[in-house]
Design an enzyme around this catalytic site. Structure first.
Site, PDB file in Angstrom:
ATOM      1  N   LYS A 127     -15.700  -0.854 -10.479  1.00 46.77           N
ATOM      2  CA  LYS A 127     -16.292   0.444 -10.439  1.00 46.77           C
ATOM      3  C   LYS A 127     -17.283   0.831 -11.271  1.00 46.77           C
ATOM      4  O   LYS A 127     -18.190   1.415 -10.999  1.00 46.77           O
ATOM      5  CB  LYS A 127     -14.899   1.423 -10.763  1.00 46.77           C
ATOM      6  CG  LYS A 127     -13.795   1.265 -10.066  1.00 46.77           C
ATOM      7  CD  LYS A 127     -14.070   1.894  -8.744  1.00 46.77           C
ATOM      8  CE  LYS A 127     -12.900   1.679  -7.671  1.00 46.77           C
ATOM      9  NZ  LYS A 127     -13.168   1.971  -6.404  1.00 46.77           N
TER      10      LYS A 127
ATOM     11  N   SER B  37     -13.365   5.802 -10.768  1.00 47.16           N
ATOM     12  CA  SER B  37     -12.082   5.972 -11.446  1.00 47.16           C
ATOM     13  C   SER B  37     -12.344   6.352 -13.016  1.00 47.16           C
ATOM     14  O   SER B  37     -13.117   5.989 -13.515  1.00 47.16           O
ATOM     15  CB  SER B  37     -11.407   4.655 -11.195  1.00 47.16           C
ATOM     16  OG  SER B  37     -10.210   4.622 -12.130  1.00 47.16           O
TER      17      SER B  37
ATOM     18  N   TYR C 249     -11.142  -5.033 -12.297  1.00 50.87           N
ATOM     19  CA  TYR C 249     -11.109  -3.918 -11.386  1.00 50.87           C
ATOM     20  C   TYR C 249     -12.118  -2.627 -11.914  1.00 50.87           C
ATOM     21  O   TYR C 249     -12.805  -2.298 -11.072  1.00 50.87           O
ATOM     22  CB  TYR C 249      -9.766  -3.321 -11.129  1.00 50.87           C
ATOM     23  CG  TYR C 249      -9.674  -1.942 -10.503  1.00 50.87           C
ATOM     24  CD1 TYR C 249      -9.932  -1.592  -9.240  1.00 50.87           C
ATOM     25  CD2 TYR C 249      -9.515  -0.778 -11.285  1.00 50.87           C
ATOM     26  CE1 TYR C 249      -9.945  -0.541  -8.647  1.00 50.87           C
ATOM     27  CE2 TYR C 249      -9.290   0.456 -10.648  1.00 50.87           C
ATOM     28  CZ  TYR C 249      -9.595   0.783  -9.406  1.00 50.87           C
ATOM     29  OH  TYR C 249      -9.479   2.061  -8.799  1.00 50.87           O
TER      30      TYR C 249
HETATM   31  P1  NAD Z   1      -5.295   2.387  -1.045  1.00 53.06           P
HETATM   32  O1  NAD Z   1      -5.184   0.949  -1.116  1.00 53.06           O
HETATM   33  O2  NAD Z   1      -4.312   3.083  -0.466  1.00 53.06           O
HETATM   34  O3  NAD Z   1      -6.609   2.698   0.092  1.00 53.06           O
HETATM   35  C1  NAD Z   1      -7.756   1.823   0.079  1.00 53.06           C
HETATM   36  C2  NAD Z   1      -7.958   1.520   1.953  1.00 53.06           C
HETATM   37  O4  NAD Z   1      -9.236   0.524   1.786  1.00 53.06           O
HETATM   38  C3  NAD Z   1      -6.838   0.615   2.141  1.00 53.06           C
HETATM   39  O5  NAD Z   1      -6.416   1.256   3.264  1.00 53.06           O
HETATM   40  C4  NAD Z   1      -7.254  -0.813   2.301  1.00 53.06           C
HETATM   41  O6  NAD Z   1      -6.907  -1.375   3.522  1.00 53.06           O
HETATM   42  C5  NAD Z   1      -8.954  -0.634   2.458  1.00 53.06           C
HETATM   43  N1  NAD Z   1      -9.866  -1.696   2.126  1.00 53.06           N
HETATM   44  C6  NAD Z   1      -9.753  -2.282   1.173  1.00 53.06           C
HETATM   45  N2  NAD Z   1     -10.680  -3.301   1.504  1.00 53.06           N
HETATM   46  C7  NAD Z   1     -11.319  -3.074   2.274  1.00 53.06           C
HETATM   47  C8  NAD Z   1     -12.481  -3.894   2.991  1.00 53.06           C
HETATM   48  N3  NAD Z   1     -13.190  -4.724   2.541  1.00 53.06           N
HETATM   49  N4  NAD Z   1     -12.910  -3.447   4.177  1.00 53.06           N
HETATM   50  C9  NAD Z   1     -12.396  -2.443   4.946  1.00 53.06           C
HETATM   51  N5  NAD Z   1     -11.112  -1.822   4.274  1.00 53.06           N
HETATM   52  C10 NAD Z   1     -10.576  -1.951   3.055  1.00 53.06           C
HETATM   53  O7  NAD Z   1      -6.056   3.068  -2.300  1.00 53.06           O
HETATM   54  P2  NAD Z   1      -5.928   4.588  -2.635  1.00 53.06           P
HETATM   55  O8  NAD Z   1      -5.339   5.038  -3.800  1.00 53.06           O
HETATM   56  O9  NAD Z   1      -6.384   5.386  -1.378  1.00 53.06           O
HETATM   57  O10 NAD Z   1      -7.445   4.586  -3.302  1.00 53.06           O
HETATM   58  C11 NAD Z   1      -8.786   4.726  -2.599  1.00 53.06           C
HETATM   59  C12 NAD Z   1     -10.030   4.564  -3.599  1.00 53.06           C
HETATM   60  O11 NAD Z   1      -9.868   5.279  -4.804  1.00 53.06           O
HETATM   61  C13 NAD Z   1     -10.240   3.024  -3.832  1.00 53.06           C
HETATM   62  O12 NAD Z   1     -11.451   2.894  -4.063  1.00 53.06           O
HETATM   63  C14 NAD Z   1      -9.531   2.956  -5.370  1.00 53.06           C
HETATM   64  O13 NAD Z   1     -10.050   2.105  -6.514  1.00 53.06           O
HETATM   65  C15 NAD Z   1     -10.119   4.547  -5.971  1.00 53.06           C
HETATM   66  N6  NAD Z   1      -9.011   4.919  -6.927  1.00 53.06           N
HETATM   67  C16 NAD Z   1      -7.827   5.136  -6.734  1.00 53.06           C
HETATM   68  C17 NAD Z   1      -6.900   5.693  -7.797  1.00 53.06           C
HETATM   69  C18 NAD Z   1      -5.371   5.669  -7.654  1.00 53.06           C
HETATM   70  O14 NAD Z   1      -4.775   5.818  -8.530  1.00 53.06           O
HETATM   71  N7  NAD Z   1      -4.872   5.724  -6.286  1.00 53.06           N
HETATM   72  C19 NAD Z   1      -7.531   6.227  -8.955  1.00 53.06           C
HETATM   73  C20 NAD Z   1      -8.974   6.065  -9.119  1.00 53.06           C
HETATM   74  C21 NAD Z   1      -9.621   5.431  -8.295  1.00 53.06           C
HETATM   75  C1  WQD Z   2       0.609   5.666 -15.829  1.00 54.58           C
HETATM   76  C2  WQD Z   2       1.421   5.738 -17.086  1.00 54.58           C
HETATM   77  C3  WQD Z   2       1.999   3.498 -17.959  1.00 54.58           C
HETATM   78  C4  WQD Z   2       4.303   2.348 -14.290  1.00 54.58           C
HETATM   79  C5  WQD Z   2      -4.038   3.087 -13.182  1.00 54.58           C
HETATM   80  C6  WQD Z   2      -5.193   2.350 -13.299  1.00 54.58           C
HETATM   81  C7  WQD Z   2      -6.491   3.269 -12.890  1.00 54.58           C
HETATM   82  C8  WQD Z   2      -6.313   4.197 -11.893  1.00 54.58           C
HETATM   83  C9  WQD Z   2      -4.906   4.846 -12.023  1.00 54.58           C
HETATM   84  C10 WQD Z   2      -7.394   3.226  -9.948  1.00 54.58           C
HETATM   85  C11 WQD Z   2       1.157   4.932 -18.137  1.00 54.58           C
HETATM   86  C12 WQD Z   2       3.250   4.158 -17.390  1.00 54.58           C
HETATM   87  C13 WQD Z   2       3.539   2.901 -15.264  1.00 54.58           C
HETATM   88  C14 WQD Z   2       5.659   1.881 -14.829  1.00 54.58           C
HETATM   89  C15 WQD Z   2       5.380   2.978 -16.729  1.00 54.58           C
HETATM   90  N1  WQD Z   2      -6.434   3.444 -10.820  1.00 54.58           N
HETATM   91  N2  WQD Z   2       4.169   3.204 -16.551  1.00 54.58           N
HETATM   92  N3  WQD Z   2       6.111   2.134 -15.905  1.00 54.58           N
HETATM   93  O1  WQD Z   2      -2.344   3.040 -15.958  1.00 54.58           O
HETATM   94  O2  WQD Z   2      -3.183   5.656 -16.101  1.00 54.58           O
HETATM   95  O3  WQD Z   2      -4.083   3.771 -14.363  1.00 54.58           O
HETATM   96  O4  WQD Z   2      -4.055   3.924 -12.113  1.00 54.58           O
HETATM   97  O5  WQD Z   2      -8.680   3.534 -10.452  1.00 54.58           O
HETATM   98  O6  WQD Z   2      -7.328   2.365 -12.936  1.00 54.58           O
HETATM   99  O7  WQD Z   2      -5.390   1.440 -14.377  1.00 54.58           O
HETATM  100  O8  WQD Z   2      -1.662   4.727 -14.255  1.00 54.58           O
HETATM  101  O9  WQD Z   2       0.475   4.807 -12.772  1.00 54.58           O
HETATM  102  O10 WQD Z   2      -0.046   2.722 -13.882  1.00 54.58           O
HETATM  103  O11 WQD Z   2       0.328   4.608 -15.500  1.00 54.58           O
HETATM  104  O12 WQD Z   2       5.902   3.422 -17.984  1.00 54.58           O
HETATM  105  O13 WQD Z   2       6.231   1.321 -13.949  1.00 54.58           O
HETATM  106  O14 WQD Z   2       2.976   5.458 -16.739  1.00 54.58           O
HETATM  107  O15 WQD Z   2       2.356   2.826 -19.143  1.00 54.58           O
HETATM  108  O16 WQD Z   2       1.482   5.532 -19.411  1.00 54.58           O
HETATM  109  P1  WQD Z   2      -2.890   4.425 -15.168  1.00 54.58           P
HETATM  110  P2  WQD Z   2      -0.190   4.022 -14.122  1.00 54.58           P
END
Ligand code: NAD
Ligand code: WQD
Length: 357
Positions: free
Chosen positions: A165, A137, A161
């Site tokens: 990562k 991430s 969190y």
């Molecule tokens: P999500 O929660 O929709 O998907 C994650 C899935 O993993 C879920 O279906 C959950 O049930 C499953 N899971 C969690 N722990 C588990 C375990 N111990 N065993 C088996 N299954 C498990 O999240 P997402 O948005 O699809 O994110 C996927 C990956 O990408 C995550 O690792 C997240 O940290 C990373 N990521 C997400 C974002 C974002 O903003 N969505 C940004 C950067 C990184």
């Molecule tokens: C985006 C912008 C908020 C919600 C997070 C995690 C990061 C990654 C992605 C997994 C910011 C603003 C948000 C709301 C708002 N996830 N905001 N009102 O903070 O860039 O990143 O998600 O890895 O680790 O930290 O994403 O969607 O939360 O926020 O004003 O109700 O929207 O302040 O500027 P962020 P976000």
């Protein structure tokens, strides 16, 4: 394309967390690309309906999908999955991802994300499967001093969190250093949004959404009265935070590109790539784009900054473009159109008002 499909046909991919938001979209693209896919997910933040819909969207390729409901922390269950099928590579999405929850329950996050990953790596080694794509991430850049973020920026985590990562990135690199047979891609996602253009699969978070767009979506369908905008005094174009939003379909295709590179290139060790669009968009710009796409007014409440938030974060996309031959195609209009299409068709996600928390 047909040539690629022919080659992919012989490959079997394990997708952890494949019922989740990014995992379900990527699973679909893998199936359509001709791969066989086994998903393992404990359904902690997802539901099996997503898997069924992926199979439906995959049409004639739907039969190449299998699902195992299991937790990565259960090593025996993992062993079982690996003992019935030989995998050519693993895409590892499974993890908990809510920043606030990770501050309140750090041990849960370390246990789930890190122990889960250690089990996975150990079982992969035992079954001689040493190709891995990992969901990292942009959070590992902490609060970057400048933008765009390049992969060689100093790394720092500002919450548990983010630390999971960062630790997992390092664990992967150490494992690869100790055993050069490993080929690992660490993909640092920026802000994934949008949904499949069919509106059949999309993001369905449990509880109150933490991220901007799922929240906006729930306001638009009447599940929440207003969006709280965190901070109006950033030194940005309109005072609100700037982020790099990337369409989930682009992100999914980025995984296919990374996987192809793993299969095609010999000298990959542990490589890291940003997956973003390379463009910065403010909260208010995103809200305006969503209002335009949906025709809905999003009532706003302006409050102080959210603790820990950065002012401006966006990716340098140069490395992925050059080495993965991948570049995000879609802009925020398309992201908002597809997100609205999904939420209009599925205002309660995969569930109903009775089953939604
Ligand atoms: P999500 O929660 O929709 O998907 C994650 C899935 O993993 C879920 O279906 C959950 O049930 C499953 N899971 C969690 N722990 C588990 C375990 N111990 N065993 C088996 N299954 C498990 O999240 P997402 O948005 O699809 O994110 C996927 C990956 O990408 C995550 O690792 C997240 O940290 C990373 N990521 C997400 C974002 C974002 O903003 N969505 C940004 C950067 C990184
Ligand atoms: C985006 C912008 C908020 C919600 C997070 C995690 C990061 C990654 C992605 C997994 C910011 C603003 C948000 C709301 C708002 N996830 N905001 N009102 O903070 O860039 O990143 O998600 O890895 O680790 O930290 O994403 O969607 O939360 O926020 O004003 O109700 O929207 O302040 O500027 P962020 P976000």
């Amino acid at each position: 394309m047909d040539g690629n499909i022919e080659e992919a046909k012989s490959k079997s991919i394990l997708v952890t967390g494949g019922a989740g938001y990014i995992g379900s979209h990527t699973t679909l693209q893998l199936l359509l690309g001709g791969y066989r896919v086994a998903v393992i997910d404990n359904l902690d933040n997802s539901c099996e309906e997503a898997i069924q819909r992926v199979a439906q969207l995959a049409g004639k390729y739907g039969g190449n999908l299998t699902f195992h409901q299991a937790d990565l922390r259960d090593k025996e269950a993992l062993e079982k999955v690996f003992s019935v099928e030989k995998f050519d590579a693993v895409i590892h999405f499974a993890g908990l991802k809510a920043v606030g929850e990770s501050v309140a329950k750090p041990l849960l996050y370390y246990n789930n994300n890190i122990v889960g990953t250690l089990n996975l790596l150990e079982v992969m080694i035992a079954h001689d499967c040493k190709k891995l794509v990992f969901s990292s991430s942009a959070t590992v850049y902490g609060q970057p001093k400048e933008v765009p973020c390049t992969e060689d920026f100093p790394l720092c985590a500002v919450n548990p969190y983010g630390r999971t990562k960062l630790f997992i990135e390092e664990i992967c690199c150490d494992a690869q250093r100790a055993d050069p047979e490993w080929k690992i891609m660490l993909l640092r996602y920026f802000n994934p949004v949008g949904a499949h253009p069919s509106g059949i699969i999309g993001e369905d978070p449990r509880g109150i959404p933490n991220n901007l767009m799922p929240f906006v979506q729930q306001v638009a369908v009447g599940r929440r009265p207003e969006l709280t905008v965190f901070g109006t005094d950033y030194k940005t174009k309109d005072g609100t935070g700037v982020r790099d939003y990337i369409h989930v379909m682009d992100l999914s295709d980025g995984h296919i590109a990374a996987l192809s590179k793993l299969f095609e290139t010999n000298d990959i060790g542990c490589e890291v790539y940003n997956l973003g669009s390379g463009r910065g968009t403010s909260v208010l710009e995103m809200v305006a784009a969503f209002e335009k796409a949906s025709g809905k007014k999003i009532p706003l409440k302006f409050v102080d900054r959210r603790p820990g938030d950065s002012e401006t974060v966006y990716a340098s996309t140069e490395k992925a473009e050059k080495e993965l031959n991948w570049k995000a195609q879609y802009g925020i209009e398309k992201m908002c159109r597809d997100q609205w299409n999904w939420s209009e068709k599925n205002p309660w996600g995969y569930r109903s008002p009775e089953t939604t928390d």
